[in-house]
Design a protein around this motif. Structure first.
Motif, mmCIF file in Angstrom:
data_model
loop_
_atom_site.group_PDB
_atom_site.id
_atom_site.type_symbol
_atom_site.label_atom_id
_atom_site.label_comp_id
_atom_site.label_asym_id
_atom_site.label_seq_id
_atom_site.Cartn_x
_atom_site.Cartn_y
_atom_site.Cartn_z
ATOM 1 N N GLY A 1 8.387 27.746 49.812
ATOM 2 C CA GLY A 1 7.247 27.289 50.558
ATOM 3 C C GLY A 1 6.664 25.956 49.808
ATOM 4 O O GLY A 1 6.846 25.627 48.808
ATOM 5 N N TYR A 2 5.760 25.525 50.431
ATOM 6 C CA TYR A 2 4.789 24.632 49.700
ATOM 7 C C TYR A 2 3.335 24.953 49.295
ATOM 8 O O TYR A 2 2.842 25.882 49.888
ATOM 9 C CB TYR A 2 4.578 23.401 51.008
ATOM 10 C CG TYR A 2 5.755 22.602 50.817
ATOM 11 C CD1 TYR A 2 6.201 21.476 50.046
ATOM 12 C CD2 TYR A 2 6.675 22.712 51.815
ATOM 13 C CE1 TYR A 2 7.239 20.605 50.169
ATOM 14 C CE2 TYR A 2 8.158 22.089 51.937
ATOM 15 C CZ TYR A 2 8.389 21.056 51.029
ATOM 16 O OH TYR A 2 9.629 20.405 50.886
ATOM 17 N N PRO A 3 2.886 24.559 48.198
ATOM 18 C CA PRO A 3 1.504 24.916 47.860
ATOM 19 C C PRO A 3 0.387 24.754 48.989
ATOM 20 O O PRO A 3 0.729 23.576 49.916
ATOM 21 C CB PRO A 3 1.201 24.234 46.783
ATOM 22 C CG PRO A 3 2.239 23.036 46.651
ATOM 23 C CD PRO A 3 3.317 23.248 47.657
ATOM 24 N N LYS A 4 -0.385 25.693 49.362
ATOM 25 C CA LYS A 4 -1.578 25.235 50.105
ATOM 26 C C LYS A 4 -2.825 24.668 49.666
ATOM 27 O O LYS A 4 -3.468 25.256 48.733
ATOM 28 C CB LYS A 4 -1.936 26.749 50.876
ATOM 29 C CG LYS A 4 -0.582 27.260 51.252
ATOM 30 C CD LYS A 4 -1.068 28.543 52.192
ATOM 31 C CE LYS A 4 0.026 29.392 52.987
ATOM 32 N NZ LYS A 4 1.410 29.194 52.792
ATOM 33 N N ILE B 1 10.731 21.561 41.706
ATOM 34 C CA ILE B 1 10.051 20.844 40.839
ATOM 35 C C ILE B 1 8.796 20.263 41.499
ATOM 36 O O ILE B 1 7.728 20.214 40.928
ATOM 37 C CB ILE B 1 10.942 19.942 39.870
ATOM 38 C CG1 ILE B 1 11.941 20.728 39.021
ATOM 39 C CG2 ILE B 1 9.881 19.064 39.150
ATOM 40 C CD1 ILE B 1 12.782 19.943 38.216
ATOM 41 N N GLY B 2 9.208 19.695 42.420
ATOM 42 C CA GLY B 2 8.104 18.873 43.316
ATOM 43 C C GLY B 2 7.154 19.775 43.912
ATOM 44 O O GLY B 2 5.704 19.431 43.992
#
Length: 125
Positions: free
Chosen positions: A115-118, A108-109
């Motif tokens: 992965g994480y958004p770029k 959710i975060g």
């Protein structure tokens, strides 16, 4: 001038349609979650604790906090605690639940499964 107005109108229509779609999805999944929660609540026979249960719990807690003998007895009981197979399995299940809640919170975060958004420039020096 009309080209700017038509672009602005197109942009506004796009934003409105995407917002409406997001709101519809949110309402749908909220209703699904509420129905699922209601079903689990009824099937498991959940009920809020009574006033008497609250009083008993807090009286026992205050009695424990005021009495050093009770605290020492508690510590001695758990110094000699040896978990059996059933309690180890139960602790394992709780651990899996905690890991699952953590993973859902991470998803959710990040707003992504992996992965994480770029953001910004992706090259790092």
């Amino acid at each position: 001038m009309s080209a700017i107005i038509s672009k602005a109108t197109g942009l506004l229509n796009s934003v409105v349609s995407k917002s409406a779609e997001a709101v519809n999805k949110t309402i749908y999944w909220t209703k699904v979650g509420a129905e699922l929660t209601k079903t689990v609540y009824q099937k498991e026979g959940f009920a809020p604790p009574s006033i008497k249960q609250f009083e008993t719990t807090y009286q026992n807690l205050f009695k424990f906090l005021k009495s050093p003998k009770e605290q020492e007895k508690f510590i001695n009981e758990y110094k000699n605690y040896r978990p059996d197979t059933k309690s180890l399995v139960q602790f394992g299940v709780y651990g899996i639940h905690l890991a699952g809640f953590f993973a859902v919170g991470e998803i959710i975060g990040r707003r992504k499964f992996f992965g994480y958004p770029k953001f910004g420039n992706s090259s790092h020096h």
